[in-house]
Design a protein around this motif. Structure first.
Motif, PDB file in Angstrom:
ATOM      1  N   LYS A 176       0.841  -1.204   0.000  1.00  0.00           N
ATOM      2  CA  LYS A 176       0.000   0.000   0.000  1.00  0.00           C
ATOM      3  C   LYS A 176       0.870   1.246   0.000  1.00  0.00           C
ATOM      4  O   LYS A 176       1.953   1.241   0.592  1.00  0.00           O
ATOM      5  CB  LYS A 176      -0.845   0.056   1.277  1.00  0.00           C
ATOM      6  CG  LYS A 176      -1.974  -0.932   1.331  1.00  0.00           C
ATOM      7  CD  LYS A 176      -2.769  -0.695   2.606  1.00  0.00           C
ATOM      8  CE  LYS A 176      -3.804  -1.775   2.771  1.00  0.00           C
ATOM      9  NZ  LYS A 176      -4.412  -1.766   4.082  1.00  0.00           N
ATOM     10  N   VAL A 177       0.341   2.302  -0.615  1.00  0.00           N
ATOM     11  CA  VAL A 177       1.003   3.605  -0.512  1.00  0.00           C
ATOM     12  C   VAL A 177      -0.009   4.589   0.063  1.00  0.00           C
ATOM     13  O   VAL A 177      -1.099   4.763  -0.498  1.00  0.00           O
ATOM     14  CB  VAL A 177       1.481   4.117  -1.898  1.00  0.00           C
ATOM     15  CG1 VAL A 177       2.131   5.491  -1.760  1.00  0.00           C
ATOM     16  CG2 VAL A 177       2.458   3.137  -2.535  1.00  0.00           C
ATOM     17  N   HIS A 178       0.297   5.175   1.190  1.00  0.00           N
ATOM     18  CA  HIS A 178      -0.566   6.202   1.789  1.00  0.00           C
ATOM     19  C   HIS A 178      -0.013   7.551   1.379  1.00  0.00           C
ATOM     20  O   HIS A 178       1.189   7.789   1.497  1.00  0.00           O
ATOM     21  CB  HIS A 178      -0.552   6.111   3.317  1.00  0.00           C
ATOM     22  CG  HIS A 178      -0.879   4.741   3.836  1.00  0.00           C
ATOM     23  ND1 HIS A 178      -2.155   4.225   3.814  1.00  0.00           N
ATOM     24  CD2 HIS A 178      -0.081   3.788   4.369  1.00  0.00           C
ATOM     25  CE1 HIS A 178      -2.129   3.004   4.326  1.00  0.00           C
ATOM     26  NE2 HIS A 178      -0.888   2.713   4.670  1.00  0.00           N
ATOM     27  N   GLN A 179      -0.883   8.421   0.930  1.00  0.00           N
ATOM     28  CA  GLN A 179      -0.425   9.767   0.568  1.00  0.00           C
ATOM     29  C   GLN A 179      -1.193  10.794   1.385  1.00  0.00           C
ATOM     30  O   GLN A 179      -2.420  10.697   1.520  1.00  0.00           O
ATOM     31  CB  GLN A 179      -0.651  10.021  -0.932  1.00  0.00           C
ATOM     32  CG  GLN A 179      -0.131  11.381  -1.370  1.00  0.00           C
ATOM     33  CD  GLN A 179      -0.321  11.642  -2.862  1.00  0.00           C
ATOM     34  OE1 GLN A 179      -1.197  11.045  -3.491  1.00  0.00           O
ATOM     35  NE2 GLN A 179       0.467  12.526  -3.424  1.00  0.00           N
ATOM     36  N   VAL A 180      -0.468  11.751   1.941  1.00  0.00           N
ATOM     37  CA  VAL A 180      -1.135  12.894   2.582  1.00  0.00           C
ATOM     38  C   VAL A 180      -0.900  14.046   1.613  1.00  0.00           C
ATOM     39  O   VAL A 180       0.157  14.680   1.613  1.00  0.00           O
ATOM     40  CB  VAL A 180      -0.547  13.194   3.983  1.00  0.00           C
ATOM     41  CG1 VAL A 180      -1.337  14.315   4.656  1.00  0.00           C
ATOM     42  CG2 VAL A 180      -0.545  11.942   4.856  1.00  0.00           C
ATOM     43  N   ASN A 181      -1.859  14.243   0.732  1.00  0.00           N
ATOM     44  CA  ASN A 181      -1.659  15.173  -0.387  1.00  0.00           C
ATOM     45  C   ASN A 181      -2.075  16.583   0.012  1.00  0.00           C
ATOM     46  O   ASN A 181      -3.134  17.065  -0.347  1.00  0.00           O
ATOM     47  CB  ASN A 181      -2.438  14.686  -1.605  1.00  0.00           C
ATOM     48  CG  ASN A 181      -1.968  15.368  -2.873  1.00  0.00           C
ATOM     49  OD1 ASN A 181      -1.145  16.293  -2.812  1.00  0.00           O
ATOM     50  ND2 ASN A 181      -2.466  14.934  -4.004  1.00  0.00           N
ATOM     51  N   ASN A 182      -1.220  17.208   0.802  1.00  0.00           N
ATOM     52  CA  ASN A 182      -1.501  18.550   1.275  1.00  0.00           C
ATOM     53  C   ASN A 182      -0.354  19.444   0.797  1.00  0.00           C
ATOM     54  O   ASN A 182       0.814  19.131   1.037  1.00  0.00           O
ATOM     55  CB  ASN A 182      -1.557  18.513   2.813  1.00  0.00           C
ATOM     56  CG  ASN A 182      -1.948  19.825   3.408  1.00  0.00           C
ATOM     57  OD1 ASN A 182      -1.436  20.859   3.017  1.00  0.00           O
ATOM     58  ND2 ASN A 182      -2.842  19.787   4.381  1.00  0.00           N
ATOM     59  N   GLU A 231      -1.539  -0.496  -3.839  1.00  0.00           N
ATOM     60  CA  GLU A 231      -2.830   0.202  -3.742  1.00  0.00           C
ATOM     61  C   GLU A 231      -2.541   1.596  -3.143  1.00  0.00           C
ATOM     62  O   GLU A 231      -1.900   1.696  -2.098  1.00  0.00           O
ATOM     63  CB  GLU A 231      -3.692  -0.640  -2.791  1.00  0.00           C
ATOM     64  CG  GLU A 231      -5.030  -0.085  -2.468  1.00  0.00           C
ATOM     65  CD  GLU A 231      -5.611  -0.824  -1.251  1.00  0.00           C
ATOM     66  OE1 GLU A 231      -5.343  -2.033  -1.063  1.00  0.00           O
ATOM     67  OE2 GLU A 231      -6.294  -0.137  -0.469  1.00  0.00           O
ATOM     68  N   VAL A 232      -3.002   2.639  -3.829  1.00  0.00           N
ATOM     69  CA  VAL A 232      -2.715   4.006  -3.353  1.00  0.00           C
ATOM     70  C   VAL A 232      -3.957   4.568  -2.672  1.00  0.00           C
ATOM     71  O   VAL A 232      -5.059   4.498  -3.215  1.00  0.00           O
ATOM     72  CB  VAL A 232      -2.310   4.922  -4.530  1.00  0.00           C
ATOM     73  CG1 VAL A 232      -1.986   6.332  -4.045  1.00  0.00           C
ATOM     74  CG2 VAL A 232      -1.117   4.333  -5.282  1.00  0.00           C
ATOM     75  N   SER A 233      -3.797   5.082  -1.476  1.00  0.00           N
ATOM     76  CA  SER A 233      -4.955   5.667  -0.792  1.00  0.00           C
ATOM     77  C   SER A 233      -4.567   7.010  -0.174  1.00  0.00           C
ATOM     78  O   SER A 233      -3.397   7.236   0.176  1.00  0.00           O
ATOM     79  CB  SER A 233      -5.458   4.712   0.299  1.00  0.00           C
ATOM     80  OG  SER A 233      -4.462   4.558   1.268  1.00  0.00           O
ATOM     81  N   GLN A 234      -5.545   7.887  -0.074  1.00  0.00           N
ATOM     82  CA  GLN A 234      -5.301   9.202   0.526  1.00  0.00           C
ATOM     83  C   GLN A 234      -5.568   9.112   2.019  1.00  0.00           C
ATOM     84  O   GLN A 234      -6.574   8.537   2.447  1.00  0.00           O
ATOM     85  CB  GLN A 234      -6.218  10.261  -0.103  1.00  0.00           C
ATOM     86  CG  GLN A 234      -5.952  10.483  -1.591  1.00  0.00           C
ATOM     87  CD  GLN A 234      -4.520  10.923  -1.866  1.00  0.00           C
ATOM     88  OE1 GLN A 234      -3.952  11.724  -1.141  1.00  0.00           O
ATOM     89  NE2 GLN A 234      -3.918  10.365  -2.926  1.00  0.00           N
ATOM     90  N   LEU A 235      -4.654   9.659   2.787  1.00  0.00           N
ATOM     91  CA  LEU A 235      -4.766   9.622   4.241  1.00  0.00           C
ATOM     92  C   LEU A 235      -5.131  11.023   4.703  1.00  0.00           C
ATOM     93  O   LEU A 235      -4.488  11.989   4.292  1.00  0.00           O
ATOM     94  CB  LEU A 235      -3.408   9.207   4.811  1.00  0.00           C
ATOM     95  CG  LEU A 235      -3.340   8.506   6.139  1.00  0.00           C
ATOM     96  CD1 LEU A 235      -4.181   7.239   6.129  1.00  0.00           C
ATOM     97  CD2 LEU A 235      -1.876   8.137   6.433  1.00  0.00           C
ATOM     98  N   SER A 236      -6.148  11.100   5.522  1.00  0.00           N
ATOM     99  CA  SER A 236      -6.571  12.420   5.992  1.00  0.00           C
ATOM    100  C   SER A 236      -5.969  12.686   7.375  1.00  0.00           C
ATOM    101  O   SER A 236      -6.394  12.093   8.370  1.00  0.00           O
ATOM    102  CB  SER A 236      -8.108  12.432   6.025  1.00  0.00           C
ATOM    103  OG  SER A 236      -8.525  13.620   6.583  1.00  0.00           O
ATOM    104  N   ILE A 237      -4.953  13.517   7.388  1.00  0.00           N
ATOM    105  CA  ILE A 237      -4.300  13.873   8.660  1.00  0.00           C
ATOM    106  C   ILE A 237      -4.228  15.399   8.709  1.00  0.00           C
ATOM    107  O   ILE A 237      -3.824  16.034   7.727  1.00  0.00           O
ATOM    108  CB  ILE A 237      -2.881  13.272   8.757  1.00  0.00           C
ATOM    109  CG1 ILE A 237      -2.964  11.739   8.859  1.00  0.00           C
ATOM    110  CG2 ILE A 237      -2.105  13.839   9.944  1.00  0.00           C
ATOM    111  CD1 ILE A 237      -1.623  11.032   8.959  1.00  0.00           C
ATOM    112  N   ALA A 238      -4.634  15.965   9.836  1.00  0.00           N
ATOM    113  CA  ALA A 238      -4.578  17.430   9.964  1.00  0.00           C
ATOM    114  C   ALA A 238      -3.116  17.873   9.933  1.00  0.00           C
ATOM    115  O   ALA A 238      -2.281  17.314  10.647  1.00  0.00           O
ATOM    116  CB  ALA A 238      -5.233  17.850  11.273  1.00  0.00           C
ATOM    117  N   VAL A 239      -2.820  18.843   9.076  1.00  0.00           N
ATOM    118  CA  VAL A 239      -1.440  19.324   8.951  1.00  0.00           C
ATOM    119  C   VAL A 239      -1.351  20.693   9.615  1.00  0.00           C
ATOM    120  O   VAL A 239      -2.055  21.628   9.233  1.00  0.00           O
ATOM    121  CB  VAL A 239      -1.035  19.414   7.462  1.00  0.00           C
ATOM    122  CG1 VAL A 239       0.384  19.952   7.325  1.00  0.00           C
ATOM    123  CG2 VAL A 239      -1.156  18.052   6.792  1.00  0.00           C
TER     124      VAL A 239
END
Ligand code: FAD
Length: 319
Positions: free
Chosen positions: A58-64, A169-177
């Motif tokens: 898996k690849v987690h992305q925090v796209n901020n 599998e690429v997924s977006q991770l929602s983390i407050a920045v």
């Protein structure tokens, strides 16, 4: 349980050291019977699903967008939260300038043991013992980590990248920045067109080149080889070359596949920044120059004769 590998990039392109970290982290996952997952912060133009080739599922992305430039405190918080969210028991980070700034902070946030500058896979036969370099690569230490979560920063060029088949599998991770506490201005320091720390080949010059007016022979060689250029500290101090090219204990630390040292004596402080290079070639007119002891190949001769000949031969080979 998983192994989480932090994937660093420059302007959207994944750095070479991150491919090594991915391969290394995937191997630890295999060793420990867990899965390998990658974490990418910010906007990336490279294909993230293709990271599956290096063994991550898996690849987690925090796209901020605010993660497009490094702020060590902000990065550390996001990485630690991502590690907790993915249930990571091992976090792998490259021991690059970026990695050095964040690995310790990540470890503190995760209450994890840290091995900084690892150079081999952990020995998991009796606990979790990681070999690392100490004293600027002059010696090794085996460090045992007993904390439930472990953070490892991997020395660049100490683990071979292996690319196979597979898609992640690429997924977006929602983390407050958090908003950065300091204003970061990105200065992209490059030597020629190739950033020094990313270069596969580095051609480096020392005081033996006598003056900045003689650097042409080194630049010609670097151009033919597609290499980045570097220098010893006195050369940077004398402003013969820009300061950001100075390699060594007090400068940039490089680990290319090929390091060519021209007119550099090989003082211990210089070696400390280049001794992780895979192959070292030394060109020096003094057969007793200390650098020859660290060299894989040595040419005893006058740089002003040897270097242009070398460049000509490389040109002929390429023709
Ligand atoms: P020199 O020592 O003057 O050597 C020049 C070499 O060129 C000689 O070996 C000579 O034989 C050869 N030469 C001369 N003419 C020719 C020719 N025509 N053809 C071929 N060869 C020729 N240094 C660093 O580089 N990086 C660091 O990060 C660093 N950190 C330091 C930190 C501290 C605390 C201290 C005290 C020193 C540090 N130094 C560092 C300096 C280091 O100790 C050396 O003084 C320095 O590396 C020497 O640079 P050099 O090899 O270019 O010059």
């Amino acid at each position: 349980m998983s192994v989480l590998i932090f994937v660093d990039h420059s302007e959207g392109h994944i750095k070479k050291a991150s491919f090594e970290a991915l391969t290394y982290g995937a191997k630890i996952a295999e060793q420990t019977g867990t899965t390998a997952e990658a974490l990418v912060l910010g906007t990336v133009s490279d294909d993230l699903a293709a990271l599956g080739k290096y063994g991550v599922k898996k690849v987690h992305q925090v796209n901020n967008e605010s993660l497009n430039h490094l702020d060590a405190q902000v990065y550390a918080k996001v990485i630690a939260e991502a590690a907790t969210a993915s249930g990571a028991t091992v976090v792998v980070i490259s021991h690059t300038q970026t990695g050095k700034a964040i690995a310790g902070r990540v470890a503190v946030r995760l209450k994890a043991g840290l091995v900084a500058g690892a150079c081999a896979l952990p020995d998991t036969s009796n606990g979790f013992v990681v070999k690392k370099t100490v004293f600027s690569g002059k010696a090794f230490a085996n460090v045992s980590i007993s904390s439930p979560v472990k953070v490892i920063s991997l020395n660049p060029n100490s683990y071979t990248t292996i690319a196979g088949e597979g898609t992640a599998e690429v997924s977006q991770l929602s983390i407050a920045v958090d908003a950065p506490k300091v204003k970061v201005t990105a200065v992209n320091k490059v030597s020629g067109e190739i950033p020094l720390t990313e270069a596969e080949i580095v051609v480096s010059g020392g005081r033996g080149l006598k003056g900045p007016e003689n650097w042409g022979i080194l630049l010609d060689l670097a151009k033919e080889l597609g290499a980045a250029t570097a220098c010893s500290r006195p050369v940077g101090d004398a402003h013969w070359r820009p300061h950001h090219e100075h390699v060594g204990q007090t400068g940039v630390q490089v680990a290319p596949n090929l390091y060519i040292a021209i007119g550099i004596s090989g003082a211990i402080q210089h070696l400390a920044g280049v001794n992780r290079s895979k192959i070292i070639v030394v060109i020096n007119k003094d057969p007793e120059a200390p650098f020859f002891k660290a060299a894989d190949y040595g040419i005893v001769g006058d740089a002003f004769e040897v270097v242009p000949k070398l460049t000509e031969e490389i040109k002929k080979m390429k023709a």
